[in-house]
Write a protein that holds these residues in place. Structure first.
Motif, PDB file in Angstrom:
ATOM      1  N   GLY A  68       0.905  -1.271   0.066  1.00 27.16           N
ATOM      2  CA  GLY A  68       0.053  -0.185   0.044  1.00 27.16           C
ATOM      3  C   GLY A  68       0.636   1.173  -0.062  1.00 27.16           C
ATOM      4  N   PRO A 127      -2.829   2.596   3.192  1.00 30.52           N
ATOM      5  CA  PRO A 127      -1.961   1.265   3.345  1.00 30.52           C
ATOM      6  C   PRO A 127      -2.694   0.465   4.553  1.00 30.52           C
ATOM      7  CG  PRO A 127      -0.637   3.353   3.133  1.00 30.52           C
ATOM      8  CD  PRO A 127      -1.862   3.735   3.165  1.00 30.52           C
ATOM      9  N   VAL A 186      -5.398  -1.499   2.960  1.00 33.77           N
ATOM     10  CA  VAL A 186      -4.915  -2.653   2.203  1.00 33.77           C
ATOM     11  C   VAL A 186      -4.399  -3.799   3.094  1.00 33.77           C
ATOM     12  CG1 VAL A 186      -2.794  -3.177   0.806  1.00 33.77           C
ATOM     13  CG2 VAL A 186      -3.891  -1.060   0.415  1.00 33.77           C
ATOM     14  N   SER A 237      -3.689   9.238  -0.074  1.00 31.91           N
ATOM     15  CA  SER A 237      -4.550   8.386  -0.967  1.00 31.91           C
ATOM     16  C   SER A 237      -5.900   9.108  -1.430  1.00 31.91           C
ATOM     17  CB  SER A 237      -4.629   6.983  -0.530  1.00 31.91           C
ATOM     18  OG  SER A 237      -5.332   7.208   0.834  1.00 31.91           O
ATOM     19  N   LEU A 271     -11.126   1.557  -0.230  1.00 30.13           N
ATOM     20  CA  LEU A 271     -10.205   1.121  -1.439  1.00 30.13           C
ATOM     21  C   LEU A 271     -11.030   1.304  -2.756  1.00 30.13           C
ATOM     22  CD1 LEU A 271      -8.614  -2.271   0.067  1.00 30.13           C
ATOM     23  CD2 LEU A 271      -7.728   0.102  -0.052  1.00 30.13           C
TER      24      LEU A 271
END
Length: 319
Positions: free
Chosen positions: A94, A107, A110, A260, A297
């Motif tokens: 991640g 992360p 993930v 992200s 995600l």
């Protein structure tokens, strides 16, 4: 609206998790602290190993923050290897796979999603409130003999609601020890502790209000529209979904991760709204009781499209 120094912001995020850590420890005991120690140590080792392979020395708190959030999301007293695998997989796949500074996926989520798909059984073993004593907890984590008494784990409120076929919501709250006043017995208090830390982060301007309001608002609206009262086929009230599972942890600590997530305020609002809607859909009709990780995600994939959607239109110039 954001803190100028990224490292100062990460320090404040770690500090803001303390109310949630205290609440988790109160309800589940030593397993939470064991998770935090394992996850933090593993994160430091992974970063040190990657730095050695790349011949560089970079020290920041982002990996420690991801490991902390992952430790708080994992079941207390989960096997030690599950926590280590989650942190290692989350950071390598991640974060470091993308260079470590502009990863497209969160992360922590993930690592959590990897473990949920690969090892669903230990990921569903949440302890009953007040957990185990220190010795039994260490034995349980290490897989030693005589680890824990019978029935030390129980179904969560989301699990119980998902598999319910005959009891009304009122009967579930009255009969099942997993239910509290409005949501999960322990998770409603833990969620309020995360809310306290999240509001402090908002006050400190670590992040803006757009993503949390988008997620909580959309989850409230869709659960209200789909709520059919206290019948046996009910999917739970809006308050139940806000105060159960990882909702408030996700709203204030997961989807506000700046790397992200989207950068523009309107894109953050849409990002949060998408996470809230997908969380409800996965909880209600998906294969997993709590859908926060998969919702985050999936919306990470949509970040470039959201940024383009809200970008100002360029005026056309006639030749």
């Amino acid at each position: 609206m954001t803190t100028p120094d990224p490292q100062l912001a990460l320090q404040r995020v770690l500090l803001a998790t303390l109310p949630g850590v205290v609440a988790l420890c109160w309800w589940y005991g030593w397993g939470v602290l064991i998770n935090l120690i394992l996850a933090g140590g593993c994160a430091l080792l992974v970063d040190a190993g990657v730095d050695r392979l790349r011949g560089r020395r970079v020290r920041d708190l982002s990996s420690l923050v991801s490991a902390t959030l992952l430790a708080l999301a994992l079941p207390p007293y989960c096997p030690w290897w599950l926590c280590v695998a989650a942190v290692t997989g989350g950071l390598l796949l991640g974060k470091h796979l993308y260079g470590g500074n502009r990863n497209p996926f969160n992360p922590a989520m993930v690592g959590y999603a990897l473990m949920l798909v690969a090892f669903p059984q230990p990921m569903s073993h949440w302890p009953a409130p007040h957990g185990l004593d220190l010795l039994a907890g260490v034995n349980q984590v290490l897989g030693l003999h005589g680890a824990a008494p019978d029935a030390w784990a129980q179904a969560t409120a989301l699990d119980a609601l998902r598999i319910n076929k005959s009891l009304t919501i009122d009967e579930l709250f009255a009969r099942s020890p997993a239910f509290g006043h409005f949501g999960g017995r322990a998770s409603e208090w833990v969620g309020l502790a995360y809310l306290m830390g999240g509001l402090w982060l908002l006050w400190q301007r670590v992040f803006s209000w757009h993503a949390p309001v988008g997620m909580l608002g959309s989850l409230f609206v869709i659960s209200l529209l789909c709520w059919n009262g206290s019948g046996s086929d009910s999917h739970g009230s809006p308050l139940f979904h806000l105060l159960t599972g990882a909702t408030l942890l996700g709203a204030f600590f997961i989807i506000t991760e700046p790397v992200s997530g989207p950068r523009s305020p309107r894109a953050r609002l849409l990002f949060g709204a998408g996470v809230g809607a997908l969380t409800y859909l996965i909880r209600t009709w998906g294969g997993y009781p709590d859908g926060v990780a998969f919702a985050v995600l999936l919306m990470n994939l949509a970040v470039p499209a959201l940024e383009r959607l809200v970008a100002p239109k360029q005026p056309q110039v006639n030749a």
